[in-house]
Design an enzyme around this catalytic site. Structure first.
Site, PDB file in Angstrom:
ATOM      1  N   ASP A  98      -6.143 -17.694 -11.252  1.00 38.65           N
ATOM      2  CA  ASP A  98      -5.147 -18.434 -12.040  1.00 38.65           C
ATOM      3  C   ASP A  98      -3.853 -18.534 -11.247  1.00 38.65           C
ATOM      4  O   ASP A  98      -3.176 -17.532 -11.040  1.00 38.65           O
ATOM      5  CB  ASP A  98      -4.936 -17.698 -13.367  1.00 38.65           C
ATOM      6  CG  ASP A  98      -3.721 -18.209 -14.123  1.00 38.65           C
ATOM      7  OD1 ASP A  98      -3.358 -19.388 -13.935  1.00 38.65           O
ATOM      8  OD2 ASP A  98      -3.157 -17.436 -14.916  1.00 38.65           O
ATOM      9  N   ASN A 155      -1.177 -20.818 -12.012  1.00 45.06           N
ATOM     10  CA  ASN A 155       0.049 -21.183 -12.742  1.00 45.06           C
ATOM     11  C   ASN A 155       0.389 -20.191 -13.850  1.00 45.06           C
ATOM     12  O   ASN A 155       1.313 -20.411 -14.628  1.00 45.06           O
ATOM     13  CB  ASN A 155      -0.055 -22.606 -13.292  1.00 45.06           C
ATOM     14  CG  ASN A 155      -1.101 -22.721 -14.393  1.00 45.06           C
ATOM     15  OD1 ASN A 155      -1.863 -21.770 -14.622  1.00 45.06           O
ATOM     16  ND2 ASN A 155      -1.140 -23.854 -15.069  1.00 45.06           N
ATOM     17  N   ASP A 175      -1.147 -19.170 -16.651  1.00 42.52           N
ATOM     18  CA  ASP A 175      -1.459 -19.346 -18.078  1.00 42.52           C
ATOM     19  C   ASP A 175      -2.670 -18.511 -18.496  1.00 42.52           C
ATOM     20  O   ASP A 175      -3.163 -18.633 -19.616  1.00 42.52           O
ATOM     21  CB  ASP A 175      -1.677 -20.827 -18.417  1.00 42.52           C
ATOM     22  CG  ASP A 175      -2.856 -21.427 -17.682  1.00 42.52           C
ATOM     23  OD1 ASP A 175      -3.477 -20.713 -16.851  1.00 42.52           O
ATOM     24  OD2 ASP A 175      -3.181 -22.601 -17.925  1.00 42.52           O
ATOM     25  N   ASP A 201      -7.789 -21.975 -12.266  1.00 41.47           N
ATOM     26  CA  ASP A 201      -7.486 -23.383 -12.022  1.00 41.47           C
ATOM     27  C   ASP A 201      -7.825 -23.769 -10.583  1.00 41.47           C
ATOM     28  O   ASP A 201      -8.170 -22.912  -9.763  1.00 41.47           O
ATOM     29  CB  ASP A 201      -6.012 -23.692 -12.349  1.00 41.47           C
ATOM     30  CG  ASP A 201      -5.074 -22.606 -11.839  1.00 41.47           C
ATOM     31  OD1 ASP A 201      -5.194 -22.249 -10.649  1.00 41.47           O
ATOM     32  OD2 ASP A 201      -4.244 -22.104 -12.637  1.00 41.47           O
ATOM     33  N   ASP A 237     -21.472 -29.191 -11.920  1.00 40.24           N
ATOM     34  CA  ASP A 237     -22.401 -28.984 -13.026  1.00 40.24           C
ATOM     35  C   ASP A 237     -22.479 -30.289 -13.805  1.00 40.24           C
ATOM     36  O   ASP A 237     -21.461 -30.813 -14.249  1.00 40.24           O
ATOM     37  CB  ASP A 237     -21.861 -27.860 -13.923  1.00 40.24           C
ATOM     38  CG  ASP A 237     -22.956 -26.960 -14.441  1.00 40.24           C
ATOM     39  OD1 ASP A 237     -23.968 -27.508 -14.945  1.00 40.24           O
ATOM     40  OD2 ASP A 237     -22.821 -25.728 -14.367  1.00 40.24           O
ATOM     41  N   ASP A 294     -27.693 -29.233 -15.813  1.00 41.82           N
ATOM     42  CA  ASP A 294     -27.722 -28.334 -16.959  1.00 41.82           C
ATOM     43  C   ASP A 294     -28.875 -28.688 -17.906  1.00 41.82           C
ATOM     44  O   ASP A 294     -29.074 -29.870 -18.230  1.00 41.82           O
ATOM     45  CB  ASP A 294     -26.387 -28.478 -17.709  1.00 41.82           C
ATOM     46  CG  ASP A 294     -26.242 -27.490 -18.847  1.00 41.82           C
ATOM     47  OD1 ASP A 294     -26.142 -26.291 -18.554  1.00 41.82           O
ATOM     48  OD2 ASP A 294     -26.239 -27.921 -20.014  1.00 41.82           O
ATOM     49  N   GLU A 328     -31.548 -26.686 -13.706  1.00 36.50           N
ATOM     50  CA  GLU A 328     -31.550 -25.454 -14.473  1.00 36.50           C
ATOM     51  C   GLU A 328     -32.867 -25.386 -15.237  1.00 36.50           C
ATOM     52  O   GLU A 328     -32.945 -25.668 -16.424  1.00 36.50           O
ATOM     53  CB  GLU A 328     -30.378 -25.383 -15.469  1.00 36.50           C
ATOM     54  CG  GLU A 328     -30.255 -23.983 -16.076  1.00 36.50           C
ATOM     55  CD  GLU A 328     -29.700 -23.943 -17.490  1.00 36.50           C
ATOM     56  OE1 GLU A 328     -29.598 -22.839 -18.042  1.00 36.50           O
ATOM     57  OE2 GLU A 328     -29.408 -24.991 -18.068  1.00 36.50           O
ATOM     58  N   HIS A 362     -23.813 -17.301 -15.302  1.00 39.25           N
ATOM     59  CA  HIS A 362     -22.866 -17.198 -16.417  1.00 39.25           C
ATOM     60  C   HIS A 362     -23.552 -17.061 -17.778  1.00 39.25           C
ATOM     61  O   HIS A 362     -22.871 -17.015 -18.790  1.00 39.25           O
ATOM     62  CB  HIS A 362     -21.984 -18.443 -16.427  1.00 39.25           C
ATOM     63  CG  HIS A 362     -22.778 -19.685 -16.729  1.00 39.25           C
ATOM     64  ND1 HIS A 362     -23.701 -20.203 -15.846  1.00 39.25           N
ATOM     65  CD2 HIS A 362     -22.832 -20.466 -17.824  1.00 39.25           C
ATOM     66  CE1 HIS A 362     -24.272 -21.253 -16.397  1.00 39.25           C
ATOM     67  NE2 HIS A 362     -23.770 -21.445 -17.596  1.00 39.25           N
ATOM     68  N   ASP A 363     -24.875 -17.069 -17.801  1.00 42.71           N
ATOM     69  CA  ASP A 363     -25.592 -16.900 -19.065  1.00 42.71           C
ATOM     70  C   ASP A 363     -26.280 -15.552 -19.160  1.00 42.71           C
ATOM     71  O   ASP A 363     -26.902 -15.244 -20.180  1.00 42.71           O
ATOM     72  CB  ASP A 363     -26.682 -17.982 -19.208  1.00 42.71           C
ATOM     73  CG  ASP A 363     -26.103 -19.372 -19.377  1.00 42.71           C
ATOM     74  OD1 ASP A 363     -25.038 -19.508 -19.993  1.00 42.71           O
ATOM     75  OD2 ASP A 363     -26.736 -20.330 -18.893  1.00 42.71           O
TER      76      ASP A 363
HETATM   77  C1  GLC Z   1     -27.055 -24.264 -20.060  1.00 41.20           C
HETATM   78  C2  GLC Z   1     -25.812 -23.531 -19.622  1.00 41.20           C
HETATM   79  C3  GLC Z   1     -25.269 -22.750 -20.768  1.00 41.20           C
HETATM   80  C4  GLC Z   1     -24.952 -23.704 -21.881  1.00 41.20           C
HETATM   81  C5  GLC Z   1     -26.162 -24.551 -22.257  1.00 41.20           C
HETATM   82  C6  GLC Z   1     -25.787 -25.705 -23.123  1.00 41.20           C
HETATM   83  O1  GLC Z   1     -28.073 -23.399 -20.389  1.00 41.20           O
HETATM   84  O2  GLC Z   1     -26.109 -22.717 -18.514  1.00 41.20           O
HETATM   85  O3  GLC Z   1     -24.135 -22.016 -20.415  1.00 41.20           O
HETATM   86  O4  GLC Z   1     -24.512 -22.998 -22.999  1.00 41.20           O
HETATM   87  O5  GLC Z   1     -26.755 -25.119 -21.108  1.00 41.20           O
HETATM   88  O6  GLC Z   1     -25.029 -26.639 -22.401  1.00 41.20           O
HETATM   89 CA    CA Z   2      -4.055 -21.374 -14.799  1.00 42.97          CA
END
Ligand code: GLC
Ligand code: CA
Length: 568
Positions: free
Chosen positions: A21, A23, A25, A29, A98, A199, A269, A326-327
């Site tokens: 980050d 700035n 907040d 970014d 993505d 995705d 994915e 991230h899942d």
């Molecule tokens: C994919 C993404 C996940 C998201 C889902 C719906 O599985 O990796 O984070 O919640 O799609 O877009």
């Molecule tokens: Ca920021």
């Protein structure tokens, strides 16, 4: 065959909200990310996969897009995006975005128009149906729980959503939708991005006749379909996933991407190898998710995974391995055993970088970031977790603290906490006085930070750098064939990677136990040149037949003087 860049590369996934980050907040970014490119360059990664950076109400952390050709204002401007991209390219780092094709946010202007009246020209851009017997059109469930249909009072019809109600599915059978999304793809390719991670592709089409699924479960009882037993999951979503038309659509997208120079890449994915098409006419890569689908990464699991995966790939297709994103939970926490976590983290990276295929790393993995443990429901940011908490407390009568315990142990927030740059308050992610959007993991004070590990040759970060550098300099580790050496051992994994082009063969030995052991293998050579050992062996040349591995040792050697084999 010459290797493409995306076959040689190591990818690194950045979750823009959590990286850096600039700035103040409390939200990552583009200025922050650009300032960390030198770090990534030094780390030795070749490409970045950026999770969504588009304007979004952030009900699904950016996977609910309200403008496909913009930049979320909290992340910066399109100029800052371009600067970031150009700065990455200057350092030889490629960037893929993505691409969320299945759904938009319910705040996207397309959906606002679509829902405004039954005869709006964009009505058919989404999937609208009349209800049945005073309820939704059928018994389908959303992957994130509840009915897959949402009644919209303005027009009295239901719209379909594979994920959250705030993520209405686009109607991909409408040619205007396709044209609109293909122009989004062109927009970013014209700006110079190197490809896309696609995705949730399996959800793009639904069965047009909306037949009821046959699993005896009410959609309201589902909180997250991903947690169902495997067979139930497929039965539940039978008519909502992998419907006909998908492969033709992906081939069309591939042709579009191929019309640009520079070998732009598509990573799906999904784990189904069918997305490779005939090997080179659909997606370039799909994730080997089955490798991750285990409690412990044991040699037996890895061997079985590799045997199946490599056998099912069509000729010409290239594997893609990953252990975290991230899942899913942090690799450190998920595959650690609580006692030997540091040694196991090294072993797991070595595995990823020496198996055949393109490795994809997740930010923070390189310093051993662990699952964030939240204790207060007010800290939850993942809508699916907030929904689960409400369901437990309001519908199932679970006491708040117990409910929070359950949610904390499953929320995707666990793996999305801010990157830990140093040991100061807020870990250098944002200024000490700022409020990060998710709490910083307290272990940033305990050595889990870039600054603390940077100058320490024994740190996990140094291990990552070293191994990434070795991989880059070792053709067999990048392009070699995979050959298993021991089909049985529960204690270690032994395989070779043989590269016919350079003539190089590497031996990889991974000891998964806290004990010393002598693998009984025949690598086809008597001696090897040591390329790497996690225990810092002094010898440069190894005698291979009686080699003893130290606890959790990672050993990589180049075979010398391959022995001619005699048949008898
Ligand atoms: C994919 C993404 C996940 C998201 C889902 C719906 O599985 O990796 O984070 O919640 O799609 O877009
Ligand atoms: Ca920021």
């Amino acid at each position: 065959m010459t290797m493409k860049w995306w076959q040689r590369s190591v990818f690194y996934q950045i979750y823009p909200r959590s990286f850096a980050d600039q700035n103040g907040d409390g939200i990552g970014d583009f200025a922050g990310m650009a300032a960390k490119l030198d770090y990534l360059h030094r780390l030795g990664v070749d490409a970045i996969w950026l999770s969504p950076h588009f304007p979004s109400p952030f009900l699904d952390c950016g996977y609910d897009i309200s403008d496909y050709t913009g930049v979320a204002p909290e992340y910066g401007t399109i100029e800052e995006f371009s600067h970031f991209l150009q700065q990455a390219h200057t350092r030889g780092i490629r960037v893929i975005l993505d691409l969320v094709l299945n759904h938009t946010s319910d705040q996207h202007p397309w959906f606002r128009e679509s829902r405004s009246s039954r005869d709006n020209p964009r009505r058919d851009w989404y999937i609208w149906r009349d209800g049945r017997d005073g309820g939704p059109p059928n018994n389908w469930a959303a992957i994130f729980g509840g009915s897959a249909w949402q009644l919209d009072p303005t027009t009295g019809q239901y719209y379909y959503h594979a994920f959250l109600p705030e993520q209405p599915d686009l109607n991909w059978r409408n040619p205007e939708v396709k044209a609109a999304l293909w122009s989004v793809v062109r927009f970013w390719l014209d700006l110079g991005v190197d490809g896309f991670r696609l995705d949730a592709i399996a959800t793009i089409f639904e069965h047009p006749e909306l037949p009821d699924h046959t699993l005896a479960v009410s959609p309201d009882a589902i909180v997250d379909a991903n947690e169902l037993p495997w067979d139930d999951y497929w039965q539940l979503l039978h008519f909502q996933l992998h419907q006909p038309g998908l492969h033709e659509l992906m081939q069309e997208l591939r042709a579009l991407v191929d019309s640009y120079p520079g070998d732009r890449v598509l990573i799906g994915e999904d784990e189904q190898v069918a997305f490779h098409g005939s090997g080179d006419d659909e997606l370039h890569l799909v994730f080997n998710f089955p490798l991750m689908r285990t409690e412990r990464l044991t040699p037996a699991h890895i061997r079985a995974n590799q045997a199946q995966r490599l056998a099912e790939l069509p000729p010409g297709a290239w594997p893609c391995n990953t252990l975290g994103n991230h899942d899913s939970p942090r690799v450190w926490s998920r595959y650690g055993d609580g006692t030997h976590d540091a040694a196991l983290a090294r072993l797991h990276l070595a595995l990823l970088l020496t198996l055949k295929g393109t490795p994809v790393l997740y930010y923070g993995e390189e310093i051993g970031m662990a699952n964030l443990e939240l204790s207060d429901p007010g800290q939850l940011r993942d809508t699916t977790a907030i929904r689960r908490y409400r369901m437990l407390t309001e519908r199932e009568g679970v006491a708040p603290q117990a409910a929070m315990g359950l949610v904390a142990a499953s929320t995707r927030d666990r793996c999305r906490s801010p990157m830990q740059w140093n040991s100061t308050p807020n870990a250098g992610f944002c200024p000490p006085e700022a409020h990060p959007w998710l709490p910083v993991h307290p272990n940033h004070r305990l050595g889990v930070s870039v600054a603390d590990q940077e100058g320490d040759p024994g740190s996990l970060l140094s291990f990552y750098r070293h191994l990434l550098g070795l991989r880059r300099a070792t053709p067999a580790l990048v392009s070699g064939d995979y050959q298993l050496l021991d089909p049985e051992s529960e204690a270690y994994l032994a395989f070779t990677r043989r590269d016919p082009a350079s003539g190089q063969t590497c031996l990889v030995l991974l000891n998964f136990t806290p004990a010393q052991l002598t693998p009984g293998i025949d690598p086809g050579a008597l001696r090897g040149r040591l390329l790497f050992s996690s225990t810092g062996r002094p010898d440069h040349e190894l005698t291979l037949h009686d080699l003893t591995l130290t606890p959790f040792e990672v050993l990589i050697a180049e075979l010398l003087e391959a022995e001619p084999r005699t048949r008898n």
